[in-house]
Enzyme design. Structure first.
Site, PDB file in Angstrom:
ATOM      1  N   GLU A  43      -0.921   6.845  -6.977  1.00  0.00           N
ATOM      2  CA  GLU A  43      -1.889   7.904  -7.317  1.00  0.00           C
ATOM      3  C   GLU A  43      -3.239   7.284  -7.687  1.00  0.00           C
ATOM      4  OE1 GLU A  43      -0.967  10.699  -6.399  1.00  0.00           O
ATOM      5  OE2 GLU A  43       1.192  10.341  -6.329  1.00  0.00           O
ATOM      6  N   GLU A  68      -3.360   8.709   2.474  1.00  0.00           N
ATOM      7  CA  GLU A  68      -2.100   7.993   2.251  1.00  0.00           C
ATOM      8  C   GLU A  68      -2.257   6.505   2.537  1.00  0.00           C
ATOM      9  OE1 GLU A  68       0.993   8.734   0.955  1.00  0.00           O
ATOM     10  OE2 GLU A  68      -0.123  10.484   0.277  1.00  0.00           O
TER      11      GLU A  68
END
Ligand SMILES: [Zn+2]
Length: 502
Positions: free
Chosen positions: A269, A298
């Protein structure tokens, strides 16, 4: 810039400014709902959020606004490079949704909401039959959405890919995943046959939550996360949320007997957050900060989680800190043992628990099934067997029930086409890692704790144009090469070949 353009730009930006305020309010509420909000107040807070989001949605439908951005799109040659992106994006989204009436949109939402509830029940009971009718309905919605688009794509699955990963096509993915299977299936067999035993017993030892919170803080600081423009909270499922230009937050979840769960989710994150914090300010100003694709995002989160976080150099850099915070857990553990433990390869049924090597198989399986569902009208009742067979074929494991099989992921309760972006992220970052390596000895930078140098390189090369380019152009812009899974596969073979002595 002529007067007409100026006038229309003004209309568009005024509307977007207003929509952004609603969006901001909704995000802050939503963040609160998922972190601090008491359980019993969550539903009401969700309603407030939905109202605010709907206000923003309505603004986007106003005729004056639509006319203005259509004009800009038609005259995009006269716009600056940022406004060109904005005009193109507004126009594309409009083409995608303009034939969807508010009534249809509402019906679709109800179907997806029901599908989510049915999925929860079905997963709980490990009973696919409870979800199947909803899954059928979601597929029908998806097909309807595709049929209502102006520029129809062939095969239809390409429309879905394009939604999440501009510029990516089934042909490119078929080729990439085909290469993955060709190299990874035999390599996995070698790993299994190696007989190499990796010690992981210590990973389940108690890791006090306060110490884990200090580790999370330390890791975020280390990778260059700016706490003056962000915050760290806890939630059930970790996520990153960029609420505003100077407010990019991350969350994590601490498990007392699973230190590495939070450790790597914070790096993951945190990677997403660095992308948000280092997006050019001009992109916010021009309302294009949300144009990055999911695969791009991602790629960065997985870069920090895996390429950096699971590297030997990073474990060596952080091990003293880990020892200091968790003396009991690490009492008889060497950095090398820790490194190997966080890189254990073990074919398993659950995607979110998969190791770095076998992860791609989980995505390939979902991708192949999605194509069957969307392009070839696979029968909904045949899907569980198809799923189980593929797990057996690629990973040598077979689910004993639907909870650990087809019902494990929430994604299909609101559509298809999202999964491939996870695997693409790994392939992109392998390509730009190699590019970065032309300039730096990356392991040396990590060992010396110079993560800021890495972040700055990422800002300059990876983050800078992400909002402005399609995925295929973006990776070519960074690396000078066309998209390929080769770098990723080379990396996997090199890293895991060394660990398993192959
Ligand atoms: Zn992510």
């Amino acid at each position: 810039m002529n007067k007409e353009i100026k006038k229309n730009l003004k209309i568009v930006k005024k509307t977007l400014e207003e929509a952004r305020l609603y969006g901001h309010a909704a995000s802050v509420l939503n963040f609160d709902r998922l972190t601090a909000c008491p359980k019993k107040a969550r539903e009401a807070q969700g309603d407030t959020c939905a109202m605010l989001t709907n206000q923003a949605f309505q603004l986007g439908k106003e005729k004056k606004f639509v006319r203005a951005f259509t004009y800009l799109y038609e005259n995009r040659g006269d716009l600056d490079k940022y406004d060109q992106v904005l005009a193109r994006s507004l126009y594309r989204n409009y083409q995608r949704t303009k034939k969807i009436t508010p009534k249809m949109d509402h019906e679709f939402t109800l179907i997806e909401n029901k599908a989510y509830v049915d999925w929860l029940d079905a997963k709980d009971a490990a009973d696919y039959a409870l979800f199947a009718p909803s899954l059928q309905a979601v597929r029908d919605v998806e097909m309807k959405r595709i049929s209502l688009q102006k520029d129809k794509k062939d095969p239809p699955y390409n429309s879905l890919l394009d939604l999440y990963e501009r510029g990516m096509s089934e042909t490119m993915l078929d080729e990439a995943f085909g290469e993955c299977k060709e190299r990874m299936i035999p390599f996995l067999e070698k790993i299994k046959a190696s007989g190499r035993q990796i010690r992981t017993d210590f990973l389940g030892r108690t890791a006090p939550v306060e110490a884990q919170a200090r580790l999370a803080q330390y890791l975020l600081n280390l990778i260059g996360y700016d706490f003056d423009r962000g915050a760290l909270s806890t939630t059930e499922h970790p996520f990153m949320d960029d609420l505003a230009v100077d407010d990019v937050r991350v969350t994590t979840h601490y498990y007392e007997n699973n230190l590495v769960s939070s450790m790597f989710s914070v790096l993951h994150e945190g990677g997403h957050a660095l992308f948000g914090q280092n997006t050019p300010r001009a992109h916010y100003k021009h309302f294009i900060d949300g144009e990055k694709t999911l695969g791009m995002h991602e790629s960065v989160s997985r870069f920090y989680e895996n390429r950096i976080g699971r590297s030997r150099a990073f474990i060596e850099l952080t091990f003293d800190k880990i020892k200091e915070l968790f003396p009991e857990l690490t009492r008889d553990v060497s950095p090398e043992e820790f490194y190997e433990a966080v890189n254990l390869v073990t074919p398993s049924l659950i995607r979110i628990e998969a190791d770095e090597f076998t992860y791609t198989f989980h995505i390939i399986i979902r991708y192949e099934m999605e194509k069957e569902i969307i392009n070839h009208g696979a029968k909904i009742e045949d899907l569980p067997k198809m799923w189980d067979d593929k797990y057996e074929e690629y990973l040598g494991v077979r689910p004993s029930n639907a909870r650990e099989g087809i019902l494990q992921d929430v994604h299909w309760s609101d559509g298809f086409g999202y999964f491939p972006t996870y695997a693409l992220g790994n392939m992109y970052n392998a390509m730009y890692y190699n590019k970065m390596r032309e300039k730096y000895d990356i392991d040396r930078l990590i060992r010396d704790g110079n993560l800021d140098v890495i972040r700055d390189w990422m800002t300059k090369h990876v983050f800078k144009k992400a909002d402005r380019l399609d995925a295929a152009e973006w990776i070519r812009d960074i690396t000078g090469r066309d998209f390929t899974p080769k770098d990723y596969l080379d990396y996997l073979e090199e890293k895991f070949g060394a660990i398993y002595g192959l």
